[in-house]
Design a protein around this motif. Structure first.
Motif, short mmCIF file in Angstrom:
data_model
loop_
_atom_site.label_atom_id
_atom_site.label_comp_id
_atom_site.label_asym_id
_atom_site.label_seq_id
_atom_site.Cartn_x
_atom_site.Cartn_y
_atom_site.Cartn_z
N LYS A 141 107.94 134.90 84.94
CA LYS A 141 106.92 134.67 83.93
C LYS A 141 105.69 134.01 84.56
N PHE A 143 106.07 138.97 77.46
CA PHE A 143 104.98 138.65 76.53
C PHE A 143 104.85 139.81 75.54
N LYS A 150 97.47 133.22 74.84
CA LYS A 150 97.76 131.88 74.31
C LYS A 150 98.65 131.09 75.26
N GLU A 151 99.62 131.79 75.82
CA GLU A 151 100.52 131.08 76.73
C GLU A 151 99.78 130.64 78.00
N PHE A 204 98.07 127.28 77.54
CA PHE A 204 99.05 126.19 77.59
C PHE A 204 99.50 125.95 79.03
N TYR A 205 99.66 127.02 79.77
CA TYR A 205 100.07 126.96 81.19
C TYR A 205 99.04 126.19 82.02
N CYS A 257 97.00 128.68 68.30
CA CYS A 257 96.39 127.70 69.21
C CYS A 257 95.41 126.83 68.43
N CYS A 272 97.34 124.19 72.01
CA CYS A 272 97.55 124.81 73.31
C CYS A 272 96.99 124.00 74.47
#
Lengths: 296, 199
Positions: free
Chosen positions: B11, B50, B58-59, B62-63, B122, B127
């Protein structure tokens, strides 16, 4: 045989004596316990008799702060009476914040202390001390502790010698404003029935021990229900300054809810603040509860 | 921290590749198929990680927020003056912009510029919470120690992060005559002077 108790006042406003008279189970309790001396209840002894009193007793109740010199009870030094009686007692029950930690009177005279603590610092190692702080202590707290001791049971105590069953909850538990706390909706004005009092109004409920929002006062209400912030009266730091203002550092409350790490709190509040819950942000009763009259 | 599982590792590879491609080609020009191709994996397999490009977008934010938040957390834990912390935060931000420009690029050019992609899922700080939380702790401790002036959080946050974001943006536009590192000391000094306690 009845439990023998004696109620002695140090530097006190009488508040806990009055609170105790509001105890619903007082009649029943008095059938089990005899107050050899109490400042308000009929009792066998007068305050003047305590200087020559030599009997063993089961419970010594202390109300008010401890002053070592220059404070008379029955024309005798209070501290000497206290020193003598505490050796005669199986249990010492400190009722109210002043007897527990020094309380309000300590603000005026720094040498005053509680029975076993000065603010949060332990100053005497009593194995038989039970603190029942509050300003005043709730009638139920005083009554239930005395009842328990009459039954020959000892309450489990927390790190401040307080009965854990009463003080390990926070006042926040049972507060009707918890929905507003969860979603970070402030109460902008004092006395309002809606909104949380923690963010602006100085409410100390999230880090104050006590079950007053569960058992209520007179079975009817509590400070936070009536729109008044909790002022932390069961804690050793009481009374703090600026009671009706939340101390913040760059908008972040200076004190976190009890046991909650700052990172956890900020993460959660950041998420909660990201949403606007209309039901909680708009007044539930825009016109008021219905009985307001315009002032003439 | 426990070692990431094989799936988590994969990921991360997908996110790193996506960030690189977005930075090079532009967010809207890159498709899920392009990312899959770059990774030698099937599109179907990528969707196991995903569910859509939007979910990936969106991820990613956050990452990035977690990467920066972890670095600022390390600074927050140091037993040093707030003034020194400021310089270290500036360093972290600029080093990230130099070493992994795709992270800051995504934050400035995709997240802040295309809020429509992030409006569901988010909201507000959700996020960017790992990053903003650490900045909050940095400010809170600075004020608590009387090193910084007490003020509204967002005025201070805007001054600090807006300044850094602006410098990286100028660099990205080729408008700065010097390397970002050249400015670290003077920018840190400016931020400190603007925020410091008046006592």
């Amino acid at each position: 045989m009845k439990t023998k108790a004696l109620w002695l006042q140090g530097v006190s406003c009488n508040g806990n004596s009055h609170s105790f008279l509001n105890y619903e189970g007082l009649r029943e309790l008095l059938s089990k316990v005899e107050f050899l001396y109490h400042p308000l209840l009929p009792s066998r002894l007068r305050i003047e008799d305590l200087a020559d009193f030599t009997e063993d007793i089961d419970i010594l109740v202390i109300e008010g702060a401890i002053k070592k010199e220059g404070f008379l009870r029955g024309k005798k030094e209070f501290f000497r009476l206290f020193q003598k009686l505490k050796k005669k007692a199986k249990y010492i029950v400190a009722v109210g914040n002043c007897a527990s930690f020094g309380g309000v009177f300590k603000e005026y005279e720094a040498d005053l202390t509680g029975v076993g603590y000065s603010k949060g610092e332990k100053i005497a190692d009593f194995e038989n001390l039970i603190n029942v702080p509050g300003c005043p202590a709730h009638p139920e707290w005083i009554g239930s502790v005395l009842s328990l001791l009459c039954e020959g049971c000892e309450p489990e105590l927390d790190e401040l010698s307080r009965p854990a069953e009463i003080y390990s909850y926070t006042v926040h538990a049972g507060c009707l404003r918890n929905e507003y706390f969860e979603w970070k909706v402030d109460s902008a004005t004092f006395g309002s029935k809606e909104g949380c009092l923690f963010y602006q109004q100085g409410c100390q409920a999230p880090y104050t021990g006590g079950n007053c929002n569960k058992i209520l006062w007179n079975g009817v209400s509590s400070k936070t229900r009536a729109g008044m912030p909790c002022i932390g009266c069961t804690e050793p730091g009481f009374p703090s300054r600026d009671l009706f203002k939340t101390k913040t550092y760059m908008g972040i409350p200076a004190r976190m809810p009890k046991g909650v790490p700052k990172r956890a709190y900020l993460t959660l509040t950041g998420v909660a603040k990201s949403f606007k819950i209309d039901r909680l942000n708009n007044p539930l009763m825009p016109k008021g509860p219905g009985c307001e009259k315009e002032e003439s | 921290m426990s070692k990431p599982t094989k799936k988590e590792q994969r990921k991360i590879e997908i996110m790193d590749t996506a960030l690189r491609l977005f930075s090079k080609e532009g967010f809207f020009a890159v498709t899920i198929a392009d990312i899959a191709k770059e990774l030698n994996m099937s599109v179907g397999n990528l969707y196991n990680y995903f569910s859509s490009k939007e979910a990936l977008a969106k991820e990613l934010i956050f990452y990035i927020s977690k990467i920066l938040g972890t670095k600022i957390r390390e600074i927050n834990m140091m037993d040093i003056k707030t003034k020194e912390k400021i310089e270290k935060i500036v360093e972290v931000y600029f080093n990230t912009a130099i070493e992994r420009p795709e992270l800051i690029d995504y934050f400035l050019r995709v997240y802040l510029s295309h809020k429509e992609i992030f409006k569901e899922g988010c909201e507000g700080m959700i996020c960017v919470s790992p990053f903003v939380t650490e900045i909050m702790i940095f400010f809170e401790e600075g004020v608590r120690n009387s090193e910084l002036r007490d003020q509204d959080f967002f005025t201070a946050f805007g001054l600090f992060m807006g300044y850094l974001g602006g410098m990286v943006y100028l660099k990205g536009e080729g408008m700065l005559p010097n390397d970002l590192k050249f400015y670290t000391r003077s920018i840190s000094e400016n931020i400190y002077r603007a925020l410091k306690s008046e006592d």
